[in-house]
Motif scaffolding. Structure first.
Motif, PDB file in Angstrom:
ATOM      1  N   VAL A 290      -8.645  -1.619  10.126  1.00 44.54           N
ATOM      2  CA  VAL A 290      -7.612  -1.938   9.103  1.00 44.54           C
ATOM      3  C   VAL A 290      -7.562  -0.692   8.352  1.00 44.54           C
ATOM      4  N   SER A 291      -6.287  -0.921   7.963  1.00 44.22           N
ATOM      5  CA  SER A 291      -5.954   1.522   8.175  1.00 44.22           C
ATOM      6  C   SER A 291      -5.264   0.916   6.375  1.00 44.22           C
ATOM      7  N   PRO A 292      -6.175   1.778   5.960  1.00 49.64           N
ATOM      8  CA  PRO A 292      -4.787   1.833   4.196  1.00 49.64           C
ATOM      9  C   PRO A 292      -3.502   2.260   4.283  1.00 49.64           C
ATOM     10  N   ILE A 293      -3.390   2.752   4.856  1.00 51.72           N
ATOM     11  CA  ILE A 293      -2.236   4.079   4.830  1.00 51.72           C
ATOM     12  C   ILE A 293      -0.989   3.789   6.051  1.00 51.72           C
ATOM     13  N   THR A 294      -0.915   3.106   7.274  1.00 50.54           N
ATOM     14  CA  THR A 294      -0.036   3.007   8.098  1.00 50.54           C
ATOM     15  C   THR A 294      -0.450   1.660   8.739  1.00 50.54           C
ATOM     16  N   ASP A 295       1.144   1.296   9.541  1.00 50.68           N
ATOM     17  CA  ASP A 295       1.658   0.281   9.813  1.00 50.68           C
ATOM     18  C   ASP A 295       0.764  -0.251  11.412  1.00 50.68           C
ATOM     19  N   ASP A 296       0.361  -1.960  11.367  1.00 52.64           N
ATOM     20  CA  ASP A 296       0.177  -2.114  12.396  1.00 52.64           C
ATOM     21  C   ASP A 296       1.541  -1.763  13.412  1.00 52.64           C
ATOM     22  N   HIS A 297       1.254  -0.991  14.175  1.00 59.91           N
ATOM     23  CA  HIS A 297       2.737  -0.151  14.847  1.00 59.91           C
ATOM     24  C   HIS A 297       2.812  -1.436  16.241  1.00 59.91           C
ATOM     25  N   ILE A 298       1.908  -2.553  16.170  1.00 62.44           N
ATOM     26  CA  ILE A 298       1.825  -3.114  17.576  1.00 62.44           C
ATOM     27  C   ILE A 298       2.647  -4.509  16.795  1.00 62.44           C
ATOM     28  N   ASN A 299       2.183  -4.676  15.645  1.00 60.50           N
ATOM     29  CA  ASN A 299       2.884  -5.851  15.114  1.00 60.50           C
ATOM     30  C   ASN A 299       3.489  -5.769  13.296  1.00 60.50           C
ATOM     31  N   PRO A 300       4.314  -4.831  13.090  1.00 63.51           N
ATOM     32  CA  PRO A 300       5.132  -4.187  12.462  1.00 63.51           C
ATOM     33  C   PRO A 300       5.476  -5.282  11.400  1.00 63.51           C
ATOM     34  N   ASP A 301       6.108  -6.592  11.847  1.00 65.95           N
ATOM     35  CA  ASP A 301       6.327  -7.756  10.615  1.00 65.95           C
ATOM     36  C   ASP A 301       5.047  -8.045   9.806  1.00 65.95           C
ATOM     37  N   TYR A 302       3.681  -7.449  10.264  1.00 59.49           N
ATOM     38  CA  TYR A 302       2.480  -8.914   9.967  1.00 59.49           C
ATOM     39  C   TYR A 302       1.243  -7.053   9.488  1.00 59.49           C
ATOM     40  N   LYS A 303       1.487  -7.204   7.843  1.00 58.50           N
ATOM     41  CA  LYS A 303       0.802  -6.219   7.325  1.00 58.50           C
ATOM     42  C   LYS A 303      -0.261  -6.498   6.822  1.00 58.50           C
ATOM     43  N   TRP A 304      -0.856  -5.576   6.845  1.00 55.04           N
ATOM     44  CA  TRP A 304      -2.708  -5.214   6.498  1.00 55.04           C
ATOM     45  C   TRP A 304      -3.253  -5.517   5.731  1.00 55.04           C
ATOM     46  N   PRO A 305      -3.738  -6.228   5.288  1.00 50.05           N
ATOM     47  CA  PRO A 305      -4.715  -6.922   3.894  1.00 50.05           C
ATOM     48  C   PRO A 305      -4.972  -5.431   3.626  1.00 50.05           C
ATOM     49  N   ALA A 306      -5.380  -5.712   1.601  1.00 55.16           N
ATOM     50  CA  ALA A 306      -5.870  -4.736   1.138  1.00 55.16           C
ATOM     51  C   ALA A 306      -7.532  -4.846   1.922  1.00 55.16           C
ATOM     52  N   LEU A 307      -8.212  -3.837   0.905  1.00 59.12           N
ATOM     53  CA  LEU A 307      -9.472  -3.755   0.814  1.00 59.12           C
ATOM     54  C   LEU A 307      -9.946  -4.926   0.250  1.00 59.12           C
ATOM     55  N   ARG A 308      -9.190  -5.096  -0.817  1.00 53.37           N
ATOM     56  CA  ARG A 308     -10.082  -6.132  -1.611  1.00 53.37           C
ATOM     57  C   ARG A 308      -9.831  -7.488  -1.284  1.00 53.37           C
ATOM     58  N   GLU A 309      -8.540  -7.625  -0.452  1.00 52.51           N
ATOM     59  CA  GLU A 309      -8.438  -8.645   0.466  1.00 52.51           C
ATOM     60  C   GLU A 309      -9.555  -9.516   1.648  1.00 52.51           C
ATOM     61  N   LEU A 310     -10.214  -8.330   1.877  1.00 49.60           N
ATOM     62  CA  LEU A 310     -10.553  -8.304   3.184  1.00 49.60           C
ATOM     63  C   LEU A 310     -12.167  -8.934   2.387  1.00 49.60           C
ATOM     64  N   LYS A 311     -12.784  -8.218   1.024  1.00 45.83           N
ATOM     65  CA  LYS A 311     -13.758  -9.009   0.610  1.00 45.83           C
ATOM     66  C   LYS A 311     -13.386 -10.297  -0.453  1.00 45.83           C
TER      67      LYS A 311
END
Length: 387
Positions: A290-311
């Motif tokens: 999970v990246s705090p600074i870059t997009d998921d370049h394979i699926n750019p429409d789907y943003k990474w969750p923040a660390l708090r969301e993983l928690k």
């Protein structure tokens, strides 16, 4: 039984009795994991040139439009990642560009590189210089191509996707399951800790899913090298409008993966693409990179969750959340493992890793290096909860 496997020198016999057993698996047959893990990474989309034209993929660009990052751009991405506390540089890739990509080949030649793999090696060296561990996923690879970059990667990967021939792998050059399996086998022969996975909802049926998981298991049993298997749903995007698998499907196939694979292999779902909160009790123990600074370049429409969301996902499952490196700890030499690490599960599934050198001297030097705080990798290896 698996299209093209023999052509690529991969002899696999899938036990149909095992297939039937997997088809009977339900989520009630598995348990939630003792903990949930993730890696902190940066996505580095080295090139969007790809010889394939899969109908569900937005990552590739056609000839004349494909990008190729400069090493200066790679360095800037990696530097930002290191500053943000990342440990992994994930090199995403279109499969080895074919002859149609004349501009990409001309640029590589101008920059002094004979092939995209030679250039990938240089990019991985940049990542190491900036304090990140490379994890490259360059698609199908021959043994020679993989050897070119193996020593500058902490681990590598390729999605098997499916052992079935599906219409979604359309175009004049189609993905062949046998070639994908050959790549996974090459990694095993070269002692590379490896990530693979299946793609759910691209035209495969339930029997295909079972066979794909069993093929991964058989290759791991030969080489002891698979560290995690991703169960990834296909998602809607500008090129794919045929829908995504529903929750019931994802729960069942995730449970099948957990039953099919040895305990030593993690089952991962990507939290930006799959309903992770509803899948943990199906045996998921990893949320991937999970990246705090870059997009998921394979699926750019789907943003990474923040660390708090993983928690929050981990808290909902009542399990601790732990950060990990791109290479799993069981592949590290004894002196780099933590005292708390239990490297040999009850079934002894990874006993074959003990006397093999899974990381190169270059990667070992990186793991032993210190950042300004003296903490970069030790913080992760100690198993401290992420901040």
């Amino acid at each position: 039984m698996i299209p093209g496997a023999n052509e690529y020198g991969v002899a696999l016999e899938i036990d149909e009795t095992a297939v039937e057993r997997l088809l009977a698996v339900t989520p009630e047959d598995v348990a939630a994991p003792p903990e949930l893990r993730f890696a902190r990474n940066v996505f580095v989309p080295l090139t969007t040139a790809c010889r394939y034209t899969c109908t569900y993929c937005t990552y590739f660009d056609p000839p004349g439009e494909a990008s190729l990052l400069t090493l200066e751009e790679v360095r800037e991405i990696c530097r930002r990642g290191a500053d943000a506390g990342c440990t992994e540089a994930l090199f995403t890739f279109g499969d080895d560009p074919d002859d149609r990509y004349t501009e990409i080949h001309a640029r590589l030649d101008e920059w002094g590189y004979d092939s995209i793999h030679d250039y990938l090696r240089a990019a991985c060296e940049v990542a190491l210089e900036e304090g990140l561990l490379p994890h490259a996923n360059p698609g199908d690879q021959t043994r020679e191509q993989m050897e070119t970059v193996a020593d500058v990667n902490a681990s590598m990967g390729v999605m098997l996707e499916t052992t079935a021939e599906v219409d979604a792998h359309a175009g004049p050059r189609q993905k062949e399951p046998g070639q994908r399996l050959r790549t996974i086998a090459n990694a095993g022969e070269l002692d590379i800790a490896f990530t693979t996975g299946i793609l759910v909802g691209v035209g495969e049926d339930w029997r295909d899913r079972a066979r794909s998981l069993l093929a991964i298991r058989e290759l791991h049993e030969r080489y002891d090298h698979v560290q995690e298997v991703i169960v990834q749903p296909v998602v809607e995007n500008e090129r794919w409008s045929d829908g995504s698998p529903d929750l019931e499907t994802m729960r069942r196939v995730t449970a099948m993966a957990r039953v099919a694979l040895p305990d030593v292999i993690s089952v991962q779902v990507p939290p930006n693409l799959a309903p992770a909160r509803e899948l943990i009790d199906c045996g998921v123990d990893d949320l991937g990179g999970v990246s705090p600074i870059t997009d998921d370049h394979i699926n750019p429409d789907y943003k990474w969750p923040a660390l708090r969301e993983l928690k929050e996902i981990a808290d909902a499952a009542d399990v601790p959340l732990r950060e990990r490196l791109p290479v799993y700890e069981r592949f590290l030499p004894d002196d780099l493992r933590t005292a708390a690490f239990d490297g040999v599960p009850a079934d002894g599934a990874d006993a074959g890793t003990a006397d093999r050198e899974w990381i190169s001297p270059r990667i070992r030097d990186a793991l032993e290096a210190e950042d300004a705080s003296g903490e970069r990798y030790r913080r992760v290896l100690r198993g401290a909860a992420p901040e």
